[in-house]
Design a protein around this motif. Sequence first.
Motif, PDB file in Angstrom:
ATOM      1  N   VAL A 150       1.696  -5.655  -7.964  1.00 11.37           N
ATOM      2  CA  VAL A 150       1.883  -6.820  -8.831  1.00 11.37           C
ATOM      3  C   VAL A 150       0.575  -7.059  -9.587  1.00 11.37           C
ATOM      4  N   PRO A 151       0.610  -7.155 -10.936  1.00 11.67           N
ATOM      5  CA  PRO A 151      -0.617  -7.491 -11.673  1.00 11.67           C
ATOM      6  C   PRO A 151      -1.204  -8.800 -11.160  1.00 11.67           C
ATOM      7  N   ALA A 152      -2.520  -8.824 -10.994  1.00 10.01           N
ATOM      8  CA  ALA A 152      -3.169  -9.994 -10.405  1.00 10.01           C
ATOM      9  C   ALA A 152      -2.907 -11.263 -11.211  1.00 10.01           C
ATOM     10  N   ASP A 153      -2.842 -11.163 -12.555  1.00  9.74           N
ATOM     11  CA  ASP A 153      -2.633 -12.355 -13.380  1.00  9.74           C
ATOM     12  C   ASP A 153      -1.191 -12.840 -13.352  1.00  9.74           C
ATOM     13  N   LYS A 154      -0.289 -12.058 -12.732  1.00  8.87           N
ATOM     14  CA  LYS A 154       1.110 -12.464 -12.609  1.00  8.87           C
ATOM     15  C   LYS A 154       1.510 -12.717 -11.163  1.00  8.87           C
ATOM     16  N   TYR A 155       0.548 -12.695 -10.291  1.00  9.18           N
ATOM     17  CA  TYR A 155       0.843 -12.853  -8.867  1.00  9.18           C
ATOM     18  C   TYR A 155       1.290 -14.280  -8.562  1.00  9.18           C
ATOM     19  N   CYS A 156       2.324 -14.392  -7.765  1.00  5.56           N
ATOM     20  CA  CYS A 156       2.887 -15.682  -7.364  1.00  5.56           C
ATOM     21  C   CYS A 156       3.151 -15.638  -5.866  1.00  5.56           C
ATOM     22  N   LYS A 157       2.556 -16.556  -5.128  1.00  5.35           N
ATOM     23  CA  LYS A 157       2.690 -16.539  -3.680  1.00  5.35           C
ATOM     24  C   LYS A 157       4.121 -16.739  -3.206  1.00  5.35           C
ATOM     25  N   THR A 158       4.909 -17.470  -3.973  1.00  2.00           N
ATOM     26  CA  THR A 158       6.283 -17.768  -3.547  1.00  2.00           C
ATOM     27  C   THR A 158       7.307 -16.822  -4.149  1.00  2.00           C
ATOM     28  N   CYS A 159       6.871 -15.919  -5.012  1.00  2.00           N
ATOM     29  CA  CYS A 159       7.801 -14.976  -5.645  1.00  2.00           C
ATOM     30  C   CYS A 159       8.133 -13.830  -4.693  1.00  2.00           C
ATOM     31  N   PRO A 160       9.351 -13.271  -4.805  1.00  2.00           N
ATOM     32  CA  PRO A 160       9.709 -12.128  -3.955  1.00  2.00           C
ATOM     33  C   PRO A 160       8.839 -10.914  -4.276  1.00  2.00           C
ATOM     34  N   ILE A 161       8.571 -10.110  -3.273  1.00  2.00           N
ATOM     35  CA  ILE A 161       7.728  -8.915  -3.439  1.00  2.00           C
ATOM     36  C   ILE A 161       8.592  -7.759  -3.942  1.00  2.00           C
ATOM     37  N   PRO A 162       8.221  -7.127  -5.059  1.00  6.30           N
ATOM     38  CA  PRO A 162       9.036  -6.046  -5.630  1.00  6.30           C
ATOM     39  C   PRO A 162       8.777  -4.706  -4.948  1.00  6.30           C
ATOM     40  N   TRP A 163       9.353  -4.494  -3.766  1.00  3.94           N
ATOM     41  CA  TRP A 163       9.108  -3.262  -3.031  1.00  3.94           C
ATOM     42  C   TRP A 163       9.682  -2.058  -3.773  1.00  3.94           C
ATOM     43  N   GLY A 164       8.967  -0.951  -3.715  1.00  6.14           N
ATOM     44  CA  GLY A 164       9.437   0.287  -4.316  1.00  6.14           C
ATOM     45  C   GLY A 164      10.079   1.193  -3.282  1.00  6.14           C
ATOM     46  N   GLN A 165      10.306   2.452  -3.680  1.00  8.56           N
ATOM     47  CA  GLN A 165      10.876   3.428  -2.764  1.00  8.56           C
ATOM     48  C   GLN A 165       9.895   3.702  -1.626  1.00  8.56           C
ATOM     49  N   SER A 166      10.438   3.942  -0.446  1.00  9.43           N
ATOM     50  CA  SER A 166       9.581   4.194   0.707  1.00  9.43           C
ATOM     51  C   SER A 166       9.029   5.615   0.681  1.00  9.43           C
ATOM     52  N   MET A 167       7.900   5.774   1.357  1.00 11.78           N
ATOM     53  CA  MET A 167       7.283   7.091   1.536  1.00 11.78           C
ATOM     54  C   MET A 167       7.442   7.487   2.989  1.00 11.78           C
ATOM     55  N   ASN A 168       7.997   8.671   3.231  1.00 12.52           N
ATOM     56  CA  ASN A 168       8.305   9.104   4.590  1.00 12.52           C
ATOM     57  C   ASN A 168       7.124   9.851   5.189  1.00 12.52           C
ATOM     58  N   LEU A 169       6.736   9.433   6.407  1.00 13.32           N
ATOM     59  CA  LEU A 169       5.660  10.107   7.143  1.00 13.32           C
ATOM     60  C   LEU A 169       6.210  10.600   8.475  1.00 13.32           C
ATOM     61  N   PRO A 170       5.813  11.800   8.897  1.00  9.09           N
ATOM     62  CA  PRO A 170       6.302  12.290  10.196  1.00  9.09           C
ATOM     63  C   PRO A 170       5.761  11.464  11.346  1.00  9.09           C
ATOM     64  N   GLY A 171       6.568  11.321  12.389  1.00  9.52           N
ATOM     65  CA  GLY A 171       6.156  10.594  13.573  1.00  9.52           C
ATOM     66  C   GLY A 171       5.550  11.519  14.608  1.00  9.52           C
ATOM     67  N   GLY A 172       5.984  11.371  15.843  1.00  6.56           N
ATOM     68  CA  GLY A 172       5.454  12.208  16.919  1.00  6.56           C
ATOM     69  C   GLY A 172       5.738  11.604  18.269  1.00  6.56           C
ATOM     70  N   ALA A 173       5.270  12.296  19.289  1.00  3.94           N
ATOM     71  CA  ALA A 173       5.499  11.846  20.662  1.00  3.94           C
ATOM     72  C   ALA A 173       4.692  10.590  20.959  1.00  3.94           C
ATOM     73  N   VAL A 174       5.257   9.719  21.776  1.00  2.00           N
ATOM     74  CA  VAL A 174       4.585   8.500  22.208  1.00  2.00           C
ATOM     75  C   VAL A 174       3.906   8.780  23.540  1.00  2.00           C
ATOM     76  N   PRO A 175       2.610   8.515  23.695  1.00  2.00           N
ATOM     77  CA  PRO A 175       1.926   8.823  24.962  1.00  2.00           C
ATOM     78  C   PRO A 175       2.454   7.977  26.112  1.00  2.00           C
ATOM     79  N   ASP A 176       2.345   8.524  27.320  1.00  2.00           N
ATOM     80  CA  ASP A 176       2.799   7.797  28.508  1.00  2.00           C
ATOM     81  C   ASP A 176       1.929   6.574  28.770  1.00  2.00           C
ATOM     82  N   GLU A 177       0.629   6.691  28.466  1.00  2.00           N
ATOM     83  CA  GLU A 177      -0.287   5.582  28.668  1.00  2.00           C
ATOM     84  C   GLU A 177      -1.139   5.389  27.424  1.00  2.00           C
TER      85      GLU A 177
END
Length: 359
Positions: A88-115
């Motif tokens: 969002v351009p800083a001069d158009k930023y509005c705290k109460t306005c909805p956030i214009p989310w774009g397409q997601s970027m996919n990242l690989p996951g992995g195993a979760v450690p036991d501890e």
Amino acid sequence: MIIMRILKICNGSFVLMLSMTLLLLSLNGCGFKNKPIPPQQVVPRAITDLRYQLSDKGVTLYWSYPIETVTGRDISEISSFEVYRAVVPADKYCKTCPIPWGQSMNLPGGAVPDEGKKTATYESSLLRPGNMYFFKVRSTAGWWAESADSNIVSFLWNIPAKAPEQLQTTAGDNVITLSWQPVTMHRDGSPIKEKVEYQVLRSEGGGTFEPVGKPVTETKFVDTSTKNGRKYLYKVQALSIYEQAVVGGGESETIAAASVDRTPPARPTGVHVIQTAGAVKIFWEPVHTKDLLGYRIYRRKAGEKKPVMIGTVNAPYVMFTDTRPPQNTERVFYSVSSIDNRNPANESARSQEAMVTLQ
């Protein structure tokens, strides 16, 4: 004609019955014996510790791998992460306005450690000055098992400040003091007009650099959370303070430092002396300190202002024999100090003097 119509109807019914039979077989005869798992039992909990670190090159996001589903079941593996970004351009930023989310970027996951925890990271350097950036993350544990949104982080990106220079350290007892030169220019050479603060970053044992304390406005920082003898790595980042947000600037060169134990052991007490045939024995109470190495024994003749060290004793012994007491004086004063195992040793104040009259 009638017969043909009957055959078509029969054939149609046969096809319908065959299709229904195959469907039932696929549902009941596919080899699965367990009951279907409810979706909520495989959906990971939402990430709650999404955070970011700005540098003069861009932003790095950090977050922890979820370890449980929304119903509290353990998770052994995260399939992937979905990172969402909004600009969002800083001069158009509005705290109460909805956030214009774009397409997601996919990242690989992995195993979760036991501890322990496992941290995921994402770096982005394609940032444009004068814009507000927003990020959130979701995790997945298989098809149709996507978590809810993480917490949202946001920041303003502008032309970063240059890195602080001439970083120096001074080591003390459980304390390390850092100092550096003030930053007055942006990375592109333009003068800084906004307020500048400095964030000290520290790495212990070669690990990730983490902020130490809060940003400071002066060009000095005292780190009182160190432990003597342990090596630390430091660097300092310049921060440009704007009304909308903080812009991370350059980071100084890394410098190593280790705090030094300068606390002496306790002062010995209970010193007393006994004259024997041609010698003087000095006794005292033991000092109870883990890093105690031993004691130094001092002697002062009557009329002298400063005592002279005449010997040392290693702990746990608390007695010393002066085999050559002075012959040309009547009264002699003895005192004892304690020392630790540092190099050079820290020495306590001397004990109260104990006097002996030589005969």
